[in-house]
Design a protein around this motif. Structure first.
Motif, mmCIF file in Angstrom:
data_model
loop_
_atom_site.group_PDB
_atom_site.id
_atom_site.type_symbol
_atom_site.label_atom_id
_atom_site.label_comp_id
_atom_site.label_asym_id
_atom_site.label_seq_id
_atom_site.Cartn_x
_atom_site.Cartn_y
_atom_site.Cartn_z
ATOM 1 N N TRP A 2 11.448 -1.623 -2.104
ATOM 2 C CA TRP A 2 10.702 -0.575 -2.589
ATOM 3 C C TRP A 2 11.135 0.680 -2.806
ATOM 4 C CZ3 TRP A 2 9.658 3.765 0.651
ATOM 5 C CH2 TRP A 2 8.748 4.731 0.215
ATOM 6 N N GLU A 3 12.185 1.195 -1.995
ATOM 7 C CA GLU A 3 12.843 2.423 -2.170
ATOM 8 C C GLU A 3 13.438 2.492 -3.595
ATOM 9 O OE1 GLU A 3 15.462 2.506 1.262
ATOM 10 O OE2 GLU A 3 13.809 3.246 2.457
ATOM 11 N N ASP A 20 9.541 5.104 -10.386
ATOM 12 C CA ASP A 20 7.833 5.323 -10.377
ATOM 13 C C ASP A 20 7.308 5.399 -8.927
ATOM 14 O OD1 ASP A 20 5.432 5.049 -11.528
ATOM 15 O OD2 ASP A 20 5.576 3.049 -12.265
ATOM 16 N N ASN A 21 6.154 6.273 -8.984
ATOM 17 C CA ASN A 21 5.511 6.652 -7.713
ATOM 18 C C ASN A 21 4.652 5.749 -7.561
ATOM 19 O OD1 ASN A 21 3.504 7.297 -9.922
ATOM 20 N ND2 ASN A 21 3.450 9.116 -9.266
ATOM 21 N N LEU A 22 4.334 4.647 -8.368
ATOM 22 C CA LEU A 22 3.712 3.638 -8.201
ATOM 23 C C LEU A 22 4.480 2.201 -8.079
ATOM 24 C CD1 LEU A 22 0.145 3.779 -9.832
ATOM 25 C CD2 LEU A 22 0.553 3.438 -7.502
ATOM 26 N N VAL A 23 4.298 1.497 -7.000
ATOM 27 C CA VAL A 23 5.107 0.348 -6.777
ATOM 28 C C VAL A 23 4.413 -0.856 -6.674
ATOM 29 C CG1 VAL A 23 7.181 -0.886 -5.601
ATOM 30 C CG2 VAL A 23 7.407 1.521 -6.313
ATOM 31 N N ILE A 24 4.377 -1.926 -7.143
ATOM 32 C CA ILE A 24 3.647 -3.051 -6.692
ATOM 33 C C ILE A 24 4.567 -4.372 -5.928
ATOM 34 C CG2 ILE A 24 3.885 -4.375 -9.081
ATOM 35 C CD1 ILE A 24 0.988 -4.913 -9.043
ATOM 36 N N ALA A 25 3.843 -4.808 -5.139
ATOM 37 C CA ALA A 25 4.522 -6.006 -4.617
ATOM 38 C C ALA A 25 3.731 -7.344 -4.967
ATOM 39 C CB ALA A 25 4.359 -6.302 -3.141
ATOM 40 N N ILE A 65 -0.132 -2.800 -3.302
ATOM 41 C CA ILE A 65 0.424 -1.598 -3.622
ATOM 42 C C ILE A 65 1.315 -0.912 -2.440
ATOM 43 C CG2 ILE A 65 0.034 0.687 -4.543
ATOM 44 C CD1 ILE A 65 -0.481 -1.430 -6.659
ATOM 45 N N LEU A 66 2.413 -0.801 -2.864
ATOM 46 C CA LEU A 66 3.394 -0.205 -1.650
ATOM 47 C C LEU A 66 3.454 1.377 -1.544
ATOM 48 C CD1 LEU A 66 6.161 -3.034 -1.937
ATOM 49 C CD2 LEU A 66 4.301 -3.118 -0.542
ATOM 50 N N ASP A 67 3.610 1.889 -0.332
ATOM 51 C CA ASP A 67 4.055 3.301 -0.404
ATOM 52 C C ASP A 67 4.562 3.397 1.057
ATOM 53 O OD1 ASP A 67 2.093 3.468 1.531
ATOM 54 O OD2 ASP A 67 0.487 3.958 0.243
ATOM 55 N N VAL A 68 5.013 4.718 1.299
ATOM 56 C CA VAL A 68 5.650 4.780 2.400
ATOM 57 C C VAL A 68 5.055 4.605 3.581
ATOM 58 C CG1 VAL A 68 4.861 7.383 2.580
ATOM 59 C CG2 VAL A 68 7.196 6.911 3.483
ATOM 60 N N GLN A 69 3.769 4.587 3.794
ATOM 61 C CA GLN A 69 2.820 4.144 4.823
ATOM 62 C C GLN A 69 2.767 2.577 4.922
ATOM 63 O OE1 GLN A 69 -0.218 6.711 4.459
ATOM 64 N NE2 GLN A 69 0.491 8.395 5.855
ATOM 65 N N THR A 70 3.177 1.943 4.171
ATOM 66 C CA THR A 70 2.894 0.336 4.047
ATOM 67 C C THR A 70 3.480 -0.320 5.334
ATOM 68 O OG1 THR A 70 3.017 0.095 1.592
ATOM 69 C CG2 THR A 70 3.603 -1.647 2.809
ATOM 70 N N ASP A 71 2.733 -1.229 5.881
ATOM 71 C CA ASP A 71 2.909 -2.156 6.879
ATOM 72 C C ASP A 71 3.741 -3.148 6.257
ATOM 73 O OD1 ASP A 71 3.188 -4.186 8.866
ATOM 74 O OD2 ASP A 71 1.377 -3.481 9.953
#
Length: 304
Positions: free
Chosen positions: A163-164, A170-175, A119-125
């Motif tokens: 991701w952007e 959606d506020n939920l994004v999957i890789a 799961i990806l978000d703004v803090q993802t490495d």
């Protein structure tokens, strides 16, 4: 037919990102049902409040909505409260299947094969994601279908922009890990899986445009697999639908690796019914015309 089904509403359009596709699906379904002598009427929830269905005495609903607000359990819940039978899966299965993340968690918990994910978000490495999943990676909004907002990432520097893009929807994004192999789709009708379709898209890019608006993608149905292998995949698809609680009809998307291992990608509980759509294509091979398919789906309308 009119006496059998009563007054039928075909729900299509809606306000999701897949409105355009839904309009095409619903128009085709409406024409088919009317061609079969059914008292069918167009109903766009983006233009009319759902409670009008009850006020105007509709007896059944054919759901030809795609995406949020139509495929995610919300419309199904409203129809349950009004006591109007509808096509397809119920509230729970619709909600879970629309959520790619939770669908994967259910499948994994049941020991069914599905590609690895993060799961990806703004803090993802971003580098850590590539280290875990490798490249390429598919980045998708969790609650959208029809490849809306999806990107195939082939380099690290593409991951954050992908991701952007997905996060706009959606506020939920999957890789999702890329699994190489044949792309297959498996429609099912009640307890029967229809013939598999092999999808051969240009450069493997089965995106929104190639799904609905071009003729460059090739669809092989029959898919060309040996009977025993196809039957094993069909059994897997039926199990994948049952553990999610799906009913009526739907379509599972899969990848079959070169060494014969199937991986479940997504479950669609309100698949497309356009001229390019896959369920009608498979149904034709199984001996069901488009009109007969629509009538069969309407027969399965139910509550609960």
């Amino acid at each position: 037919m009119k006496q059998t089904f009563g007054k039928v509403a075909v729900l299509f359009g809606g306000a999701s990102a897949e409105r355009e596709v839904s309009l095409m699906s619903g128009t085709a379904v409406l024409a088919a049902l009317r061609g079969a002598g059914i008292d069918a009427h167009a109903f766009d929830p983006a233009e009319r409040d759902l409670h009008i269905l009850k006020e105007e005495g509709f007896d059944r609903v054919f759901i030809a909505l795609h995406g949020r607000g139509g495929e995610d359990g919300t419309v199904q819940g409203a129809l349950e409260l009004m006591g109007i039978p509808y096509t397809g899966s119920g509230v729970m299965a619709s909600a879970i299947s629309m959520d790619k993340w939770r669908t994967k968690m259910v499948w994994q918990a049941c020991g069914l094969p599905t590609p690895r994910y993060e799961i990806l978000d703004v803090q993802t490495d971003w580098s850590a994601v590539v280290e875990v999943l490798g490249l390429p990676i598919f980045v998708k909004p969790v609650h959208e279908g029809s490849s809306v907002g999806a990107t195939k990432v082939t380099a690290l520097e593409q991951l954050q922009p992908a991701w952007e893009l997905a996060a706009r929807y959606d506020n939920l994004v999957i890789a999702e890990e890329f699994v190489s192999g044949q792309e297959l789709t498996a429609p099912f009708l009640e307890d029967r899986v229809l013939p598999l379709i092999r999808i051969v898209a240009p450069d493997g890019n089965y995106d929104y445009q190639n799904k609905y608006f071009t003729d460059v993608t090739r669809y092989d149905c029959p898919c060309g697999l040996p009977d025993a292998e196809e039957q094993a995949i069909q059994a897997l698809v039926m199990k994948s639908a049952r553990v999610l609680g799906c009913r009526g009809w739907g379509r599972a998307d899969l990848i079959l690796t070169d060494d014969g291992r199937p991986y479940l990608l997504e479950m669609n509980t309100s698949p497309g019914m356009t001229s390019h759509s896959l369920v009608p294509m498979s149904a034709r091979v199984a001996g069901l015309s488009f009109e007969a398919l629509c009538v069969e789906l309407l027969k399965g309308a139910r509550l609960g």
